[in-house]
Design an enzyme around this catalytic site. Structure first.
Site, mmCIF file in Angstrom:
data_model
loop_
_atom_site.group_PDB
_atom_site.id
_atom_site.type_symbol
_atom_site.label_atom_id
_atom_site.label_comp_id
_atom_site.label_asym_id
_atom_site.label_seq_id
_atom_site.Cartn_x
_atom_site.Cartn_y
_atom_site.Cartn_z
ATOM 1 N N SER A 138 -10.337 -10.963 5.922
ATOM 2 C CA SER A 138 -9.502 -10.635 7.079
ATOM 3 C C SER A 138 -10.156 -9.572 7.959
ATOM 4 C CB SER A 138 -8.133 -10.159 6.609
ATOM 5 O OG SER A 138 -8.293 -9.123 5.665
ATOM 6 N N ASP A 381 -1.496 0.440 5.594
ATOM 7 C CA ASP A 381 -2.756 -0.292 5.718
ATOM 8 C C ASP A 381 -3.852 0.642 6.218
ATOM 9 O OD1 ASP A 381 -4.867 -1.965 6.153
ATOM 10 O OD2 ASP A 381 -3.828 -3.313 7.546
ATOM 11 N N HIS A 384 -7.571 -2.396 7.286
ATOM 12 C CA HIS A 384 -7.855 -3.048 8.569
ATOM 13 C C HIS A 384 -7.890 -2.006 9.681
ATOM 14 C CE1 HIS A 384 -6.252 -6.248 5.988
ATOM 15 N NE2 HIS A 384 -7.170 -6.966 6.590
#
Ligand SMILES: *[C@@H]1O[C@H](CO)[C@@H](O)[C@H](O)[C@H]1NC(C)=O
Ligand SMILES: *[C@@H]1O[C@H](CO)[C@@H](O)[C@H](O)[C@H]1NC(C)=O
Ligand SMILES: *[C@@H]1O[C@H](CO)[C@@H](O)[C@H](O)[C@H]1NC(C)=O
Ligand SMILES: *[C@@H]1O[C@H](CO)[C@@H](O)[C@H](O)[C@H]1NC(C)=O
Length: 408
Positions: A138, A381, A384
């Site tokens: 990702s 998170d 990312h």
């Protein structure tokens, strides 16, 4: 969580509206896996080191004048979540209420030279009539979406048909006859989930270390640029196979299965990747390895209250890469060098996008708690990157090497 209207045609893994429910569910699953690839961490005390060592000062004291750094860029950002529809929900930090925007206003200033800011027209001119594929997890998707947004000042791509968007997504830049694609292959080698019916987040993966993932390899001949990345998924629970035989595992908790470290698994997987590329007869592209993207949990593990709340970049004397990430990064560089030497024998070109040190300084650039609606329970998170954000610099690196190669 609801997919934004119109977003299904640009977000990889999107689906036609008739299967919105499936999309929503699979997005959650994919996001859970993709944000938290190292779910099994907490079982292993050695992971603690990974979280804590982030703030250890580096051993040598560099003089401030002679170091690379993030310099203020008052003209940034070059797109917003309103001008670019390609930003994945979970990286659309402004949408989810991130109060500060200073993290968008930096550019990478390498010591001793200038890294020019991304010029979308120049990029598309160099890419005219060519094709570029990103392969990875990702974070590779994060990188492609940043590139699409940076290019959107000149042209927005058209979706190209792909049979299975879980594995591949393609776009066409019509004016420039440029094809962009992303292949989802977090482990890069052949893999399947050892318990496909188990919850996605506790998945243990079978990794066939000596077999390549043909979901992407079978397609590389058509690409002029191939950008490989990955690493984080090697922190998870893995059962390793060679010659179709189980040879060992990492965090799998199976009895009578020898331990093989994730580092050894990662090295073997990379060797398989590069040897598959180098022995591919009709492949002529330039192969890039984008090095490990550092994560930044502070004050705890990812599943134990860890977060990333800084609002400004570190200077390089303030932080170092964690021990486990350093290991993966070193393996990347070593295996890359061998692959490059092998590739040269048959005229294949390799390029290293060594972005790890730059991104290490950007603890301020992660979604943290702004990657999801405030009322949804979700982990922070710190893996990312918000868009716009620090990974926009990955395209600065990429374009510079494309310019150099075009002069050859
Ligand atoms: C790091 O360098 C900056 C200047 O670039 C200086 O102001 C700061 O005090 C240094 N921090 C440490 C921890 O040495
Ligand atoms: C973009 O961010 C703003 C906050 O800065 C938010 O109000 C808006 O809903 C977001 N738009 C999209 C399309 O995500
Ligand atoms: C577009 O590029 C491809 C190579 O990627 C080339 O074969 C094709 O002829 C080009 N089409 C046009 C219309 O220039
Ligand atoms: C995974 O792939 C291997 C090799 O193709 C196969 O033998 C095995 O049955 C698969 N396992 C699962 C759980 O699908």
């Amino acid at each position: 969580m609801k997919a934004r209207a119109g977003a299904h045609d640009i977000i990889p893994f999107g689906k036609p509206p008739s299967v919105v429910l499936v999309v929503t569910i699979s997005l959650i699953l994919i996001t859970v896996i993709s944000i938290y690839p190292h779910f099994e961490y907490h079982r292993q005390p050695d992971y603690l080191e990974f979280a804590i060592s982030i703030r250890d000062p580096p051993p040598s004291s560099s003089t401030p004048a002679s170091i690379s750094r993030w310099a203020p860029d008052h003209s940034a950002p070059y797109y917003t979540n309103e001008t670019c529809m390609a930003i994945h929900e979970h990286q659309n930090c402004m949408k989810y209420g991130r109060p500060d925007s200073g993290f968008m206003k930096w550019r990478w200033k390498p010591f001793g030279c200038e890294l020019p800011l991304f010029d979308p027209t120049r990029f598309l001119e160099l890419a005219r009539g060519k094709s570029m594929a990103f392969v990875g997890d990702s974070l590779a998707r994060n990188q492609v979406q940043s590139l699409i947004c940076l290019l959107s000042r000149v042209e927005y791509p058209k979706d190209a048909y792909t049979p299975d968007e879980r594995f591949v997504k393609r776009w066409n830049y019509v004016t420039y006859n440029f094809t962009l694609a992303t292949f989802t292959s977090p482990h890069l080698v052949k893999t399947n989930q050892s318990d496909p019916d188990g919850p996605a987040h506790s998945g243990i993966f079978n990794l066939y270390l000596d077999e390549i993932d043909d979901h992407w390899l079978a397609h590389i001949d058509e690409f002029d640029y191939l950008i490989i990345s990955g690493g984080h998924w090697f922190f998870g629970s893995l059962i390793f196979y060679e010659k179709q035989q189980r040879v060992g595992c990492h965090f799998c908790m199976l009895e009578n299965v020898p331990y093989i470290s994730n580092f050894e698994g990662f090295r073997k997987a990379l060797r398989t990747v590069f040897s598959a590329i180098n022995s591919r007869k009709n492949y002529r592209g330039i192969t890039y390895l984008r090095t490990l993207s550092p994560s930044h949990f502070e004050g705890g593990l990812w599943n134990d209250g860890g977060d990333c709340v800084r609002k400004k970049p570190f200077s390089s004397n303030e932080t170092t890469l964690g021990g486990e990430e350093t290991e993966l990064y070193m393996i990347q560089k070593e295996e890359f060098q061998k692959a490059e030497a092998e590739g040269r024998k048959r005229g294949l070109m390799y390029r290293l996008l060594d972005t790890t040190q730059a991104l290490l300084l950007r603890m301020d650039g992660h979604p943290n708690k702004y990657g999801h609606p405030p009322n949804e329970k979700w982990f922070n998170d710190c893996v990312h990157w918000c868009l716009p954000g620090p990974v926009d610099a990955w395209s600065d690196f990429l374009l510079e090497t494309m310019k150099t190669d075009s002069r050859r």
